[in-house]
Design a protein around this motif. Structure first.
Motif, mmCIF file in Angstrom:
data_model
loop_
_atom_site.group_PDB
_atom_site.id
_atom_site.type_symbol
_atom_site.label_atom_id
_atom_site.label_comp_id
_atom_site.label_asym_id
_atom_site.label_seq_id
_atom_site.Cartn_x
_atom_site.Cartn_y
_atom_site.Cartn_z
ATOM 1 N N ALA A 165 0.865 -1.197 0.011
ATOM 2 C CA ALA A 165 -0.212 0.014 0.019
ATOM 3 C C ALA A 165 0.931 1.110 -0.140
ATOM 4 O O ALA A 165 0.490 2.227 -0.526
ATOM 5 C CB ALA A 165 -0.881 0.211 1.379
ATOM 6 N N GLU A 166 2.151 1.227 0.821
ATOM 7 C CA GLU A 166 2.844 2.410 0.700
ATOM 8 C C GLU A 166 3.762 2.482 -0.594
ATOM 9 O O GLU A 166 3.845 3.611 -1.060
ATOM 10 C CB GLU A 166 3.783 2.113 1.967
ATOM 11 N N LEU A 167 3.898 1.432 -1.113
ATOM 12 C CA LEU A 167 4.699 1.563 -2.523
ATOM 13 C C LEU A 167 3.507 2.164 -3.350
ATOM 14 O O LEU A 167 3.828 2.848 -4.186
ATOM 15 C CB LEU A 167 5.111 0.366 -3.211
ATOM 16 N N VAL A 168 2.177 1.871 -3.106
ATOM 17 C CA VAL A 168 1.469 2.535 -4.287
ATOM 18 C C VAL A 168 1.398 3.757 -4.318
ATOM 19 O O VAL A 168 1.303 4.534 -4.998
ATOM 20 C CB VAL A 168 0.157 1.753 -4.212
ATOM 21 N N ASN A 169 1.503 4.353 -2.890
ATOM 22 C CA ASN A 169 1.275 5.704 -2.607
ATOM 23 C C ASN A 169 2.683 6.390 -3.099
ATOM 24 O O ASN A 169 2.680 7.515 -3.739
ATOM 25 C CB ASN A 169 1.293 5.949 -1.111
ATOM 26 N N TYR A 170 3.697 5.728 -2.737
ATOM 27 C CA TYR A 170 5.218 6.326 -3.303
ATOM 28 C C TYR A 170 4.970 6.342 -5.072
ATOM 29 O O TYR A 170 5.383 7.455 -5.664
ATOM 30 C CB TYR A 170 6.314 5.502 -3.249
#
Length: 295
Positions: A165-170
């Motif tokens: 999920a954080e990678l998607v935000n990045y």
């Protein structure tokens, strides 16, 4: 007093790993030159002659110099010499104020139509060798190639265990406010050789990596000093995060690089799984091995 004791204890406790290499490389020009001698199967005694004779203009020497500049990240075929990297291997005289312009003029005048990369690299090196300063014998920071920067960031993402999920935000450009970003940028900058435990931030290494002259300005150094003075002496990742947010975010491309790597990882995770019709079964050994018992 309490802060002083904290810093003293921290320094003593971290001195043992202050000089770990992580993902960093430091080499002397002569080391890379002799590595190229191995690639081209040139004996050391011949290499010694080439050095003693100031790298004479011979076909074999041209190949060795081209190899050395490529290996040191000082030259890119097609775009030419990388000034902020090759200059680290030379020491201009303190009274010489024209060395940089004089060297650029030399390179400009040495270009010939149809010149190949080997010849152009050799001529550029000789301009530095004769016009820029004395070739030094100290180890210099080796910047990462674009591919190595990707590996550095990917590995750091794995070390920190950044969630999908954080990678998607990045990948969508939301980087700074993510829960693991402070730890991620700490690992990247530490592992990449831009910050050393107990020694601080190395702006010169960042300049060698990215070439932005703002990294070497008094204003940037003052910003770093202010962040250091404001640090509570506890977690180093907080200090490195402050360096990044306050001093480096605008003048380094880390944000875009992280976004690009995250985008690739997110797209890769959506790829269809491959299947194989062949399965391999193994029978576990009945005897429990005892490896490294003494360790």
């Amino acid at each position: 007093m309490q802060l002083f004791l904290t810093l003293l204890i921290f320094t003593l406790c971290t001195s043992a790993y202050a000089f770990l290499d992580h993902y960093v490389g430091h080499k002397r020009f002569d080391t890379i030159f002799r590595e190229c001698g191995v690639y081209f199967q040139v004996p050391n005694c011949i290499l010694d002659e080439y050095v003693a004779n100031a790298f004479p203009d011979e076909p074999e020497v041209r190949n060795l110099i081209h190899c050395t500049l490529v290996g040191s990240k000082s030259w890119h075929d097609g775009s030419g010499v990388v000034e902020h990297v090759i200059s680290n291997f030379f020491n201009p005289g303190p009274e010489d104020t024209c060395y940089a312009d004089r060297t650029r003029d030399c390179i400009r005048n040495s270009r010939v139509p149809g010149g190949n990369n080997v010849t152009l690299a050799y001529k550029a090196f000789h301009c530095y060798y004769r016009q820029y300063g004395n070739l030094n014998h100290s180890e210099q920071f080796m910047p990462c190639s674009p591919q190595e920067l990707q590996v550095l960031i990917k590995t750091s993402i794995a070390i920190v265990n950044v969630s999908q999920a954080e990678l998607v935000n990045y990948s969508n450009g939301a980087v700074l406010d993510q829960p693991n970003f402070a730890e991620l940028i700490y690992v990247i900058i530490l592992r990449g050789g831009f910050y050393f435990t107990g020694q601080g931030l190395f702006l010169a290494n960042l300049h060698t990596q990215f070439g932005n002259p703002e990294l070497l300005t008094p204003e940037t150094q003052q910003c770093v000093d202010a962040a250091t003075a404001a640090w509570n002496g506890q977690r180093q990742k907080d200090l490195v995060h402050a360096y990044f947010v306050n001093c480096l975010r605008r003048i380094t491309p880390w944000m875009q690089l992280i976004q690009d790597v995250a985008t690739g990882l997110v797209r890769g995770s959506n790829a269809p799984c491959s299947t194989s019709s062949t399965t391999t079964s193994t029978t576990p050994s009945a005897v429990q091995p005892c490896y490294n018992v003494g360790n």
